[in-house]
Scaffold this active site. Structure first.
Site, PDB file in Angstrom:
ATOM      1  N   GLN A  18       0.848  -1.193   0.000  1.00  0.00           N
ATOM      2  CA  GLN A  18       0.000   0.000   0.000  1.00  0.00           C
ATOM      3  C   GLN A  18       0.881   1.239   0.000  1.00  0.00           C
ATOM      4  OE1 GLN A  18      -0.484   2.218   2.884  1.00  0.00           O
ATOM      5  NE2 GLN A  18      -2.123   3.456   2.016  1.00  0.00           N
ATOM      6  N   SER A  19       0.507   2.242  -0.794  1.00  0.00           N
ATOM      7  CA  SER A  19       1.232   3.497  -0.868  1.00  0.00           C
ATOM      8  C   SER A  19       2.677   3.229  -1.315  1.00  0.00           C
ATOM      9  CB  SER A  19       1.151   4.229   0.476  1.00  0.00           C
ATOM     10  OG  SER A  19       1.553   5.566   0.357  1.00  0.00           O
ATOM     11  N   ALA A  20       3.673   3.620  -0.521  1.00  0.00           N
ATOM     12  CA  ALA A  20       5.055   3.303  -0.900  1.00  0.00           C
ATOM     13  C   ALA A  20       5.275   1.806  -0.995  1.00  0.00           C
ATOM     14  CB  ALA A  20       6.028   3.910   0.105  1.00  0.00           C
TER      15      ALA A  20
END
Length: 519
Positions: free
Chosen positions: A214-216
């Site tokens: 998730q995200s990075a």
């Protein structure tokens, strides 16, 4: 009789919640973990040698041992960076209560269904979880990422781990070869190799690994997909709110690292002497600097080994892992990153876009919205929605089947922790892991957790079939309804969880933003 019944009940409850110890042999040693209620857990398993002292800013080395290891306690996180004007706000959301930190941090955790009475034919699919945090913070030791619920409910193996972040994992330094700057990505590769070597011992199938982030962490998943075009060490990929388009900068200035070196008293010219000086600086001193007012940002650089500047072209040409993909974003991914911003022109200037697009043009992309909402949605589209659109479209164009795209829209009262939050960045994760706050969650939130977790687990178990009713394979454009809007308008049951729409209904602003994302 009442006494006897009470005694029997007490014995039953004790048995139901009793823990027992279980031992598994791995390349990291004989791991002593815990087995409870059908789930085995092994925590704080060292997979890499301590990246400290002379090994600071060096590629990770595998840890190999035959000794017995205690695997019942979560490890410290890698050293975190919470800097800049939003530091306190971000830390209150993502590191509260704070997790202990240590530069010696290359550990992982495994949750697996109990293997009693099972056979090798019953090997389970595996989730390899990569956390987010802007490559500046985050850890696999967050209680939010506890794998017990997924393992218990879905019968799959869950692995979380730590990788180095900020200056320790992504220094951006001329003191190292360019190919040795993205150390955090090398940590991820080493952890994945450990899973390949050992997961069978936990009842997991090394041929059925899904990388999920998730995200990075999703950016990290996208990196793994692109750099493993042949025989990838995974069979599917899930990207929650994060993908790397073609706009990542190459490293040219080294400003943040050079300023850091001068600040801590290592003033030699870049090279081995300065690196030796910096390796002698204490962890505490480095953390104080990177969390202080003078710190710069540290992140991944294009090295043409772990990170590339032509990701989309590689995917379109089939020069990436040809695996099923599930990718998407939150309806309000941008609100977290634009709290308090009301000046659209200032937002565009700060984003480096003010010279290319006017505020008036951007307002036409989001008709009927005030500037606060325009800023949040523009941020969402630039960083999350349009990259997800580009990535999934590129995979479809390359001939990959089993591409699934979504936008998640669940909004719950107990998650509205800042103004204008909505379905904000990362609020799908407690529902996915089943680690939501049971004392504040509404019945709908409890139901959605079960529904969403099952859909994702369905993809992990069989990434070549629809993960939920009414969720079709993705086809870009305006002719078919294949983009899955998840949990909009309070729809949280399996039967109504997915509302399929055309991708063009969501992607219209990308006609402008893709000029900055797809080179």
């Amino acid at each position: 009789m009442i006494i006897l019944f009470t005694l029997i009940s007490a014995i039953f409850l004790t048995a139901a919640y009793a823990q027992s110890f279980v031992t598994v042999s791995t390349t990291s040693g004989r791991l002593q973990g815990v087995e409870q209620d059908g789930v085995m857990s092994f925590k704080g398993v060292r997979f890499g040698q301590p990246p400290t002292g002379l090994l600071r800013w060096e590629p990770p080395l595998p840890f190999v041992s035959a000794a017995t290891q205690n695997a019942t306690v979560l490890s410290p996180s890698c050293v975190q960076q919470f800097a800049f004007a939003t530091a306190s706000f971000i830390e209150s959301l993502f590191n509260n209560p704070p997790v202990p930190e240590d530069e010696d941090c290359l550990f992982l955790n495994v949750w697996a269904p109990s293997t009693s009475g099972s056979s090798q034919a019953a090997l389970k699919p595996v989730v390899f979880w990569i956390y987010g945090g802007s490559l500046a913070f985050g850890t696999g030791s967050l209680l939010q990422y506890d794998g017990t619920s997924i393992t218990s409910n879905q019968g799959i193996v869950v692995v979380t781990f730590n990788y180095r972040t900020n200056i320790f994992g992504f220094p951006g330094t001329p003191d190292l070869p360019i190919q040795a700057n993205n150390l955090g990505f090398l940590d991820q590769e080493l952890a994945l190799k450990w899973v390949q070597l050992n997961i069978r011992q936990f009842g997991g199938d090394p041929e059925k690994i899904t990388i999920m982030g998730q995200s990075a962490g999703a950016v990290s998943v996208s990196g793994l997909v692109v750099r493993h075009p042949v025989d990838p060490p995974f069979r599917a990929a899930i990207l929650f709110s994060g993908a790397t388009p073609d706009s990542a900068p190459s490293l040219t200035e080294f400003d943040s690292f050079n300023a850091f070196s001068t600040a801590v008293g290592c003033t030699q010219a870049p090279g081995l002497a300065r690196l030796a000086c910096l390796k002698a600086i204490s962890t505490a001193t480095i953390r104080a600097y990177t969390n202080g007012p003078l710190s710069g940002a540290f992140g991944a650089v294009i090295d043409n080994v772990t990170t590339f500047g032509d990701n989309l072209e590689r995917i379109r040409a089939g020069n990436a892992a040809r695996v099923p993909v599930l990718a998407g974003n939150m309806q309000n991914d941008g609100t977290l990153f634009t709290v308090g911003e009301t000046n659209l022109t200032a937002f565009l200037d700060a984003s480096g876009l003010g010279s290319f697009v006017s505020a008036d043009l951007v307002r036409t992309l989001y008709p009927g919205q005030n500037d606060t909402d325009v800023i949040a949605d523009a941020d969402r589209d630039l960083v999350f929605l349009c990259p997800a659109s580009l990535w999934t479209e590129a995979f479809v164009q390359s001939g990959i089947s089993s591409v699934y795209r979504y936008e998640y829209g669940a909004v719950f009262p107990d998650l509205q922790v800042f103004p204008n939050a909505g379905a904000w960045h990362s609020t799908e994760l407690p529902e996915l892991f089943g680690t939501f706050n049971a004392s504040t969650a509404t019945p709908n939130e409890v139901t959605l957790s079960q529904t969403f977790q099952t859909a994702i687990a369905n993809f992990v178990k069989n990434p070549n079939q629809s993960p939920a009713p009414n969720w079709p394979e993705y086809i870009p454009g305006n002719n078919t309804q294949t983009l899955a809007r998840l949990a909009y308008n309070g729809n949280v049951d399996t039967g109504n969880f997915v509302q399929a729409v055309t991708s063009d209904s969501e992607d219209a602003p990308c006609a402008v933003w893709n000029a900055f994302l797809d080179f």
